[in-house]
Design a protein around this motif. Structure first.
Motif, PDB file in Angstrom:
ATOM      1  N   GLU A 102      32.016  48.914  48.824  1.00 20.28           N
ATOM      2  CA  GLU A 102      33.344  48.543  49.308  1.00 20.28           C
ATOM      3  C   GLU A 102      33.794  47.205  48.732  1.00 20.28           C
ATOM      4  O   GLU A 102      34.980  46.980  48.509  1.00 20.28           O
ATOM      5  N   HIS A 103      32.841  46.300  48.488  1.00 20.77           N
ATOM      6  CA  HIS A 103      33.187  44.949  48.047  1.00 20.77           C
ATOM      7  C   HIS A 103      32.397  44.582  46.787  1.00 20.77           C
ATOM      8  O   HIS A 103      31.310  45.120  46.540  1.00 20.77           O
ATOM      9  N   LEU A 157      35.481  49.977  34.557  1.00 20.01           N
ATOM     10  CA  LEU A 157      36.395  48.943  35.034  1.00 20.01           C
ATOM     11  C   LEU A 157      35.686  47.593  35.060  1.00 20.01           C
ATOM     12  O   LEU A 157      34.695  47.422  35.776  1.00 20.01           O
ATOM     13  N   LYS A 158      36.216  46.642  34.290  1.00 19.02           N
ATOM     14  CA  LYS A 158      35.675  45.285  34.285  1.00 19.02           C
ATOM     15  C   LYS A 158      36.457  44.373  35.237  1.00 19.02           C
ATOM     16  O   LYS A 158      36.012  43.269  35.543  1.00 19.02           O
ATOM     17  N   ARG A 159      37.596  44.849  35.682  1.00 12.51           N
ATOM     18  CA  ARG A 159      38.406  44.123  36.673  1.00 12.51           C
ATOM     19  C   ARG A 159      38.912  45.128  37.698  1.00 12.51           C
ATOM     20  O   ARG A 159      38.944  46.333  37.438  1.00 12.51           O
ATOM     21  N   ARG A 160      39.353  44.611  38.828  1.00 15.95           N
ATOM     22  CA  ARG A 160      39.835  45.494  39.897  1.00 15.95           C
ATOM     23  C   ARG A 160      41.013  46.332  39.420  1.00 15.95           C
ATOM     24  O   ARG A 160      41.103  47.526  39.738  1.00 15.95           O
ATOM     25  N   HIS A 161      41.923  45.709  38.672  1.00 15.08           N
ATOM     26  CA  HIS A 161      43.108  46.416  38.198  1.00 15.08           C
ATOM     27  C   HIS A 161      43.295  46.155  36.707  1.00 15.08           C
ATOM     28  O   HIS A 161      43.230  45.008  36.255  1.00 15.08           O
ATOM     29  N   VAL A 162      43.550  47.218  35.969  1.00 14.67           N
ATOM     30  CA  VAL A 162      43.936  47.097  34.563  1.00 14.67           C
ATOM     31  C   VAL A 162      45.182  47.948  34.350  1.00 14.67           C
ATOM     32  O   VAL A 162      45.448  48.891  35.097  1.00 14.67           O
ATOM     33  N   GLY A 168      33.993  50.926  40.146  1.00 11.40           N
ATOM     34  CA  GLY A 168      35.341  51.314  40.561  1.00 11.40           C
ATOM     35  C   GLY A 168      36.187  50.079  40.781  1.00 11.40           C
ATOM     36  O   GLY A 168      35.781  48.956  40.450  1.00 11.40           O
ATOM     37  N   ASN A 169      37.357  50.250  41.343  1.00 12.48           N
ATOM     38  CA  ASN A 169      38.207  49.090  41.560  1.00 12.48           C
ATOM     39  C   ASN A 169      37.688  48.191  42.689  1.00 12.48           C
ATOM     40  O   ASN A 169      37.945  46.985  42.707  1.00 12.48           O
ATOM     41  N   HIS A 170      36.918  48.756  43.618  1.00  6.52           N
ATOM     42  CA  HIS A 170      36.352  47.934  44.686  1.00  6.52           C
ATOM     43  C   HIS A 170      35.099  47.183  44.229  1.00  6.52           C
ATOM     44  O   HIS A 170      34.752  46.162  44.821  1.00  6.52           O
ATOM     45  N   ASP A 171      34.410  47.708  43.237  1.00  7.48           N
ATOM     46  CA  ASP A 171      33.167  47.074  42.777  1.00  7.48           C
ATOM     47  C   ASP A 171      33.164  46.973  41.249  1.00  7.48           C
ATOM     48  O   ASP A 171      32.228  47.401  40.576  1.00  7.48           O
ATOM     49  N   ALA A 172      34.236  46.413  40.706  1.00  4.64           N
ATOM     50  CA  ALA A 172      34.391  46.285  39.256  1.00  4.64           C
ATOM     51  C   ALA A 172      33.223  45.494  38.660  1.00  4.64           C
ATOM     52  O   ALA A 172      32.587  44.676  39.335  1.00  4.64           O
ATOM     53  N   ASP A 173      32.954  45.756  37.376  1.00  6.27           N
ATOM     54  CA  ASP A 173      31.804  45.145  36.701  1.00  6.27           C
ATOM     55  C   ASP A 173      32.182  43.757  36.191  1.00  6.27           C
ATOM     56  O   ASP A 173      32.400  43.550  34.996  1.00  6.27           O
ATOM     57  N   GLN A 174      32.218  42.803  37.084  1.00  8.84           N
ATOM     58  CA  GLN A 174      32.546  41.438  36.722  1.00  8.84           C
ATOM     59  C   GLN A 174      31.273  40.646  36.432  1.00  8.84           C
ATOM     60  O   GLN A 174      30.185  41.002  36.903  1.00  8.84           O
TER      61      GLN A 174
END
Length: 381
Positions: free
Chosen positions: A57-58, A133-138, A86-92
């Protein structure tokens, strides 16, 4: 090739309207469903489970939460679990996925952090094409690279992505994490496994949202999740065979425009909710929008039947609105011919009839007084 498609586990999800006991049970079930997915895979003769994003989730889960789903997957060493952010757990950088890799993963759990074809089933020439996804939103379509991604002839090309299909069903186009409506066709995919939408949705013969395996939102009908998809590919150009399987334990139902005007309506509402899962009402979460006018006796029935008994039977009873008391001068005889309580009730009735904010407060107070007086009479009897 045969595999399970699932998504949106969202481990660590908090449901803010639920009490602590219910919240704990819901969170535990989001973990337990991983075991049900494992057992489903064994039952169906599947060796690969594709998870299309939002495992968590986070982006910064607590250490225990971080490892809980991994340990459930470890219990099934005969299965290969494939995860993407995913957008909740983007690969940052230094995010959830980096933390997991530092701590070490079971051999049967693979995190896909870079786009590009990956051979996952040599015997069937099965290749996975993950979008990451490397960021929540692209704003760009991360599945676009699949069009040019090279794989051997007659490979089973399986896309795995998390985002929103653009222009499907007349909806407005997705502003974030878009996926082309015809990506499967353009990229020659045998199947495109998507996550982000929490209910099952088949875009076309080869493009599917599995939905979350444990329902997490109220719906008026179906489509709220609680499923996983078993996919069979019999060839690169053959149409996939898709079967939906119930995996969720809890049932979330939304009841709109529940108008109560009599005791019969109250009993019908109770029967309707208990009928969702007659053998186990404890797995039911209900959100009901309630209104109406009830006389004193029926209001007491509503209090005892719905607010007390039924709320204790189901996992969660969330009520928006409430029926109002329909009371007149003749109802005041319940308090006797005189005395302080009768005088207070008369004043509350007069103020309630005046309307406005104070009138509503007076009506609520009169309702509580009637119910309290009735309870006292029942106890005395």
């Amino acid at each position: 090739m045969k595999f399970i498609h699932t998504s949106d586990w969202q481990i660590g999800r908090v449901v803010r309207f639920a009490d602590d006991d219910t919240l704990g049970a819901l969170q535990a079930e989001r973990l337990e469903v991983i075991r049900r997915l494992g057992h489903l895979a064994r039952q169906e003769g599947v060796t690969h489970v594709l998870v299309a994003g939002d495992v968590y989730e986070h982006e910064t889960p607590a250490e225990r939460t971080l490892h809980q789903p991994i340990e459930r997957m470890r219990e099934f060493p005969d299965l290969q679990w494939h995860l993407i952010p995913g957008n909740h757990d983007a690969d940052q950088p230094e995010g959830v996925w980096a933390r997991l890799l530092r701590s070490g993963l079971p051999a049967n759990v693979q995190i896909h952090r870079e786009p590009g074809p990956v051979l996952i089933d040599p015997a069937q020439n099965g290749w996975l094409l993950p979008a990451v996804l490397k960021r929540r939103h692209v704003l760009t379509d991360l599945t676009a690279y699949m069009d040019e991604a090279e794989t051997p002839p007659d490979a089973l090309r399986i896309g795995l992505a998390h985002g929103s299909v653009v222009g499907f069903g007349g909806e407005s186009e997705a502003e974030h994490n878009p996926v082309a409506l015809d990506r499967a066709r353009r990229a020659g995919l045998a199947y495109l496994a998507l996550g982000d939408w929490h209910g099952f949705c088949q875009i076309d013969a080869r493009t599917v949202y599995s939905g979350t395996p444990e329902t997490d939102r109220f719906t008026t009908g179906g489509g709220g999740g609680g499923e996983a998809v078993v996919v069979t590919l019999r060839g690169a150009r053959a149409e996939p065979e898709i079967t939906r399987h119930r995996t969720g334990r809890y049932l979330w139902k939304k009841l709109e425009d529940v108008v109560l005007t009599s005791g019969q309506d109250v009993l019908a509402l109770e029967a309707r909710i208990r009928g969702i899962a007659p053998d186990n009402p404890g797995v039911v979460l209900v959100w009901a929008a309630v209104s109406g006018l009830l006389p004193v006796e029926d209001m007491a029935l509503y209090e005892s039947t719905i607010l007390k008994r039924l709320s204790g039977a189901v996992a969660c009873l969330r009520l928006t609105g409430a029926p109002h008391l329909s009371a007149g001068t003749e109802d005041l005889d319940r308090f006797g011919a005189g005395g302080a309580v009768r005088a207070a009730a008369e004043q509350l009735l007069a103020r309630s009839e005046a309307g406005g904010v104070e009138g509503q407060l007076a009506a609520d107070a009169l309702q509580r007084l009637f119910l309290f007086w009735q309870d006292m009479g029942a106890q005395a009897g």
